[in-house]
Design an enzyme around this catalytic site. Sequence first.
Site, PDB file in Angstrom:
ATOM      1  N   GLY A  37       0.934  -1.433   2.852  1.00 24.72           N
ATOM      2  CA  GLY A  37       2.266  -1.517   2.271  1.00 24.72           C
ATOM      3  C   GLY A  37       3.280  -2.187   3.168  1.00 24.72           C
ATOM      4  O   GLY A  37       4.487  -2.116   2.900  1.00 24.72           O
ATOM      5  N   ILE A  92       2.387   2.758  -7.843  1.00 25.59           N
ATOM      6  CA  ILE A  92       1.516   1.794  -7.174  1.00 25.59           C
ATOM      7  C   ILE A  92       0.265   1.551  -8.003  1.00 25.59           C
ATOM      8  O   ILE A  92      -0.175   0.409  -8.182  1.00 25.59           O
ATOM      9  CB  ILE A  92       1.163   2.270  -5.752  1.00 25.59           C
ATOM     10  CG1 ILE A  92       2.420   2.289  -4.884  1.00 25.59           C
ATOM     11  CG2 ILE A  92       0.099   1.362  -5.134  1.00 25.59           C
ATOM     12  CD1 ILE A  92       2.207   2.866  -3.502  1.00 25.59           C
ATOM     13  N   HIS A  97      -3.259   0.533   8.812  1.00 25.60           N
ATOM     14  CA  HIS A  97      -2.212   1.126   7.972  1.00 25.60           C
ATOM     15  C   HIS A  97      -1.108   0.112   7.654  1.00 25.60           C
ATOM     16  O   HIS A  97       0.082   0.383   7.841  1.00 25.60           O
ATOM     17  CB  HIS A  97      -1.617   2.365   8.655  1.00 25.60           C
ATOM     18  CG  HIS A  97      -1.019   3.343   7.676  1.00 25.60           C
ATOM     19  ND1 HIS A  97      -1.028   4.707   7.853  1.00 25.60           N
ATOM     20  CD2 HIS A  97      -0.379   3.144   6.490  1.00 25.60           C
ATOM     21  CE1 HIS A  97      -0.423   5.309   6.846  1.00 25.60           C
ATOM     22  NE2 HIS A  97      -0.016   4.378   5.997  1.00 25.60           N
ATOM     23  N   ILE A  98      -1.541  -1.044   7.148  1.00 22.77           N
ATOM     24  CA  ILE A  98      -0.581  -2.104   6.844  1.00 22.77           C
ATOM     25  C   ILE A  98      -0.616  -2.519   5.370  1.00 22.77           C
ATOM     26  O   ILE A  98      -0.010  -3.528   5.002  1.00 22.77           O
ATOM     27  CB  ILE A  98      -0.810  -3.348   7.740  1.00 22.77           C
ATOM     28  CG1 ILE A  98      -2.302  -3.754   7.802  1.00 22.77           C
ATOM     29  CG2 ILE A  98      -0.300  -3.098   9.150  1.00 22.77           C
ATOM     30  CD1 ILE A  98      -2.820  -4.467   6.607  1.00 22.77           C
ATOM     31  N   GLU A 131      -4.707   8.501  13.450  1.00 23.22           N
ATOM     32  CA  GLU A 131      -4.140   7.172  13.630  1.00 23.22           C
ATOM     33  C   GLU A 131      -3.326   7.141  14.919  1.00 23.22           C
ATOM     34  O   GLU A 131      -2.518   8.039  15.144  1.00 23.22           O
ATOM     35  CB  GLU A 131      -3.261   6.807  12.431  1.00 23.22           C
ATOM     36  CG  GLU A 131      -4.052   6.673  11.138  1.00 23.22           C
ATOM     37  CD  GLU A 131      -3.220   6.229   9.942  1.00 23.22           C
ATOM     38  OE1 GLU A 131      -2.016   5.920  10.120  1.00 23.22           O
ATOM     39  OE2 GLU A 131      -3.760   6.184   8.828  1.00 23.22           O
ATOM     40  N   ASP A 138      -7.587   1.449   5.119  1.00 25.91           N
ATOM     41  CA  ASP A 138      -6.325   1.095   5.773  1.00 25.91           C
ATOM     42  C   ASP A 138      -5.685   2.317   6.416  1.00 25.91           C
ATOM     43  O   ASP A 138      -4.704   2.192   7.139  1.00 25.91           O
ATOM     44  CB  ASP A 138      -5.377   0.487   4.734  1.00 25.91           C
ATOM     45  CG  ASP A 138      -4.099  -0.042   5.351  1.00 25.91           C
ATOM     46  OD1 ASP A 138      -4.188  -0.816   6.322  1.00 25.91           O
ATOM     47  OD2 ASP A 138      -3.000   0.327   4.868  1.00 25.91           O
ATOM     48  N   ALA A 183      -4.314   4.832   0.666  1.00 26.50           N
ATOM     49  CA  ALA A 183      -3.411   5.939   0.361  1.00 26.50           C
ATOM     50  C   ALA A 183      -3.122   6.753   1.618  1.00 26.50           C
ATOM     51  O   ALA A 183      -2.103   6.546   2.274  1.00 26.50           O
ATOM     52  CB  ALA A 183      -4.008   6.808  -0.737  1.00 26.50           C
ATOM     53  N   ASP A 225      -5.898  10.720 -13.372  1.00 29.16           N
ATOM     54  CA  ASP A 225      -4.690  11.342 -12.831  1.00 29.16           C
ATOM     55  C   ASP A 225      -4.469  12.658 -13.556  1.00 29.16           C
ATOM     56  O   ASP A 225      -4.069  12.674 -14.720  1.00 29.16           O
ATOM     57  CB  ASP A 225      -3.473  10.433 -13.010  1.00 29.16           C
ATOM     58  CG  ASP A 225      -2.281  10.908 -12.183  1.00 29.16           C
ATOM     59  OD1 ASP A 225      -2.078  12.140 -12.104  1.00 29.16           O
ATOM     60  OD2 ASP A 225      -1.556  10.067 -11.624  1.00 29.16           O
TER      61      ASP A 225
END
Length: 311
Positions: A286, A153, A283-284, A264, A259, A234, A172
């Site tokens: 993706g 991603i 949480h949308i 939740e 997000d 994430a 990373d």
Amino acid sequence: MKCICISEFMDADAVQALKPGFDLRYEPGWVDRREALLDAVGEAHALVVRNRTQVDAALLARAPALRVVGRLGVGLDNIDVEACRARGIRVIPAAGANARSVAEYVVTTAAMLWRGAYLSSAAVAQGEWPRPRLSEGREAAGKTLGLIGFGDIGRLTATLAQAFGMRVVAHDPMLAADDAVWARTGVTPLSLDVLLAESDAVSLHVPLVPATRHLIDARRLAAMRPGAVLINSARGGVVDEAALAQALREGHLAGAALDVFEREPLPAGSVLAGVPNLVLTPHIGGVTREANTRVSMYIAEHVRQALEALS
């Protein structure tokens, strides 16, 4: 006949693709009816979930025949992966299937937060004309986007951001500084502290594990460039929500978009209520029509293959 239970919504064509040859039980409301789900999984050979169904020790104890868990998405923090591995249960995430949707969410949200012009509809409709204030928005071109986590991603996000003319840097710890991916993508690897200091926008692309819980805390928010923006698509818990609320109220950050949340759905009256320059979505990141089709068909195909291999 092997039984498949689906506890959250799945694309209709993918549900149909799983029916032939299996006892398919599709009840997307099971995610909110825990006891009914625990009763149902007693006969399940496969369970398909999204991010809210908790595949934990209690569920596994009630599912003696379970051999496959399909995850309609990529995060696995709602699944006890180690317990599944110990039981010989295969866990299948929809790797890469929703990457485009998340990448588009991040890049367009960063541009929106920098521009700052899209939250004025109510004021303009009421006769206000905040043109001087909204003329202070910033362009995406030339800005630095910092990605924390540089998997599939993150790499697609970098490609889209570069098309906007952004410079992209990333942190990373799983990638060496001389890994070929850096040259191939044109992205500069940085330490976390340097990335926070240099980035005009920071976007998170890491799983929620003990090492990443509250990775972005008050200290790291203070280390971000003044006027920067933060995007978390994430996992909730990677950002300290109370610390972020304070950083926005104090004006250190120009804006943020969340997000995902520690709880939740986000409870009413949370620490994030009424915070200025904060965009909240459920949480949308993706989840689009296209991504749902890809994710659902990917899981349908791979769950079918996994069950047929057990025959």
